[in-house]
Design a protein around this motif. Structure first.
Motif, PDB file in Angstrom:
ATOM      1  N   GLN A   3      -7.561  -4.412  -5.650  1.00 38.23           N
ATOM      2  CA  GLN A   3      -8.015  -5.175  -4.518  1.00 38.23           C
ATOM      3  C   GLN A   3      -8.140  -6.774  -4.228  1.00 38.23           C
ATOM      4  OE1 GLN A   3     -11.632  -3.854  -6.056  1.00 38.23           O
ATOM      5  NE2 GLN A   3     -12.722  -5.061  -4.621  1.00 38.23           N
ATOM      6  N   GLU A   4      -7.569  -7.134  -3.546  1.00 34.32           N
ATOM      7  CA  GLU A   4      -7.434  -7.639  -3.073  1.00 34.32           C
ATOM      8  C   GLU A   4      -9.061  -9.540  -3.843  1.00 34.32           C
ATOM      9  OE1 GLU A   4      -5.101  -8.801  -1.749  1.00 34.32           O
ATOM     10  OE2 GLU A   4      -4.257  -7.662  -0.759  1.00 34.32           O
ATOM     11  N   GLN A 120       0.816 -16.678  -1.512  1.00 29.37           N
ATOM     12  CA  GLN A 120       1.379 -16.233  -2.761  1.00 29.37           C
ATOM     13  C   GLN A 120       1.165 -15.193  -3.014  1.00 29.37           C
ATOM     14  OE1 GLN A 120       1.765 -18.789  -5.545  1.00 29.37           O
ATOM     15  NE2 GLN A 120       3.084 -20.694  -4.073  1.00 29.37           N
ATOM     16  N   GLY A 121      -0.534 -14.731  -3.059  1.00 29.20           N
ATOM     17  CA  GLY A 121      -1.059 -13.858  -3.715  1.00 29.20           C
ATOM     18  C   GLY A 121      -1.349 -11.960  -2.903  1.00 29.20           C
ATOM     19  N   TRP A 122      -2.151 -12.794  -0.865  1.00 28.76           N
ATOM     20  CA  TRP A 122      -2.217 -11.539  -0.577  1.00 28.76           C
ATOM     21  C   TRP A 122      -1.117 -10.707  -0.287  1.00 28.76           C
ATOM     22  CZ3 TRP A 122      -1.572 -12.388   4.865  1.00 28.76           C
ATOM     23  CH2 TRP A 122      -2.877 -11.354   5.963  1.00 28.76           C
ATOM     24  N   ASP A 123      -1.370  -9.387  -0.365  1.00 25.60           N
ATOM     25  CA  ASP A 123      -0.296  -8.914   0.629  1.00 25.60           C
ATOM     26  C   ASP A 123      -0.426  -7.954   1.542  1.00 25.60           C
ATOM     27  OD1 ASP A 123       1.796  -6.380   0.679  1.00 25.60           O
ATOM     28  OD2 ASP A 123       0.569  -5.134  -0.727  1.00 25.60           O
ATOM     29  N   ARG A 126       1.126  -5.284   3.099  1.00 27.11           N
ATOM     30  CA  ARG A 126      -0.002  -3.917   3.217  1.00 27.11           C
ATOM     31  C   ARG A 126      -0.595  -3.647   4.060  1.00 27.11           C
ATOM     32  NH1 ARG A 126      -3.528  -4.188  -1.665  1.00 27.11           N
ATOM     33  NH2 ARG A 126      -5.420  -4.049  -0.749  1.00 27.11           N
ATOM     34  N   ALA A 127      -1.074  -4.910   5.045  1.00 29.90           N
ATOM     35  CA  ALA A 127      -2.017  -4.890   5.821  1.00 29.90           C
ATOM     36  C   ALA A 127      -0.482  -5.124   7.062  1.00 29.90           C
ATOM     37  CB  ALA A 127      -3.112  -6.314   6.200  1.00 29.90           C
ATOM     38  N   GLY A 128       0.140  -5.199   7.333  1.00 27.81           N
ATOM     39  CA  GLY A 128       1.043  -4.816   8.953  1.00 27.81           C
ATOM     40  C   GLY A 128       1.067  -5.896   9.260  1.00 27.81           C
ATOM     41  N   TYR A 129       1.115  -6.704   8.013  1.00 28.54           N
ATOM     42  CA  TYR A 129       1.619  -8.570   8.569  1.00 28.54           C
ATOM     43  C   TYR A 129       2.709  -8.898   7.502  1.00 28.54           C
ATOM     44  CZ  TYR A 129      -2.271  -7.429  12.630  1.00 28.54           C
ATOM     45  OH  TYR A 129      -3.001  -7.187  13.139  1.00 28.54           O
TER      46      TYR A 129
END
Length: 160
Positions: A3-4, A120-123, A126-129
């Motif tokens: 989870q973000e 650095q931490g956000w994926d 996975r969100a397409g960006y």
């Protein structure tokens, strides 16, 4: 799936031209330099807005440009303004039209944590960006900042 840590949404924004003061700084000095820049800019905000000093509130920007791998960057304290009518010692900066990852932050004390998370931490994949490291990122301070201390951080992204 992890989870973000912070809620991130993707938004499209128009170009904004802002006018203000800037400093060249480094991540290691940002906690001192950026607030000092705001302290110098706040008494002069009325010069950009054209409003009486006590009426200047609402939308303002903390903009980071020219970020280097070794941590150097330029930081702006600015308001939307007319690039053809610059107060003494101020310059214009453009926030390009584009797509941004936006994260609402409930306290200025979390600013370092949220920058680290988004870069650095956000994926993003996975969100397409993918984060666009070449374009400016910015903090947007609005009426909510005045009432409860919250603001939004915007990081430019490109669709993958």
């Amino acid at each position: 799936m992890a989870q973000e840590k912070f809620a991130v949404d993707i938004v499209a924004l128009p170009e904004v031209v802002a006018v203000g003061l800037k400093i060249d700084t480094h991540f290691a000095q940002a906690a001192q330099g950026c607030p000092a820049l705001w302290q110098a800019f706040m008494p002069r905000m009325h010069e950009v807005s054209g409003k009486a000093p006590e009426e200047v509130h609402g939308e303002s920007y903390g903009i980071s440009t020219d970020m280097q791998e070794h941590g150097a960057f330029t930081y702006w304290a600015a308001l939307p303004g007319d690039p053809n009518n610059l107060p003494a010692g101020m310059q214009a900066v453009r926030l390009p039209k584009g797509v941004y990852a936006r994260c609402r932050v409930d306290s200025l004390a979390k600013i370092g944590e949220i920058y680290t998370f988004l870069y650095q931490g956000w994926d993003a994949a996975r969100a397409g960006y993918a984060v666009n490291y070449a374009a400016p990122c910015f903090e947007r301070y609005d009426e909510a900042y005045i009432t409860d201390g919250s603001f939004a951080l915007y990081v430019p992204v490109n669709k993958q």
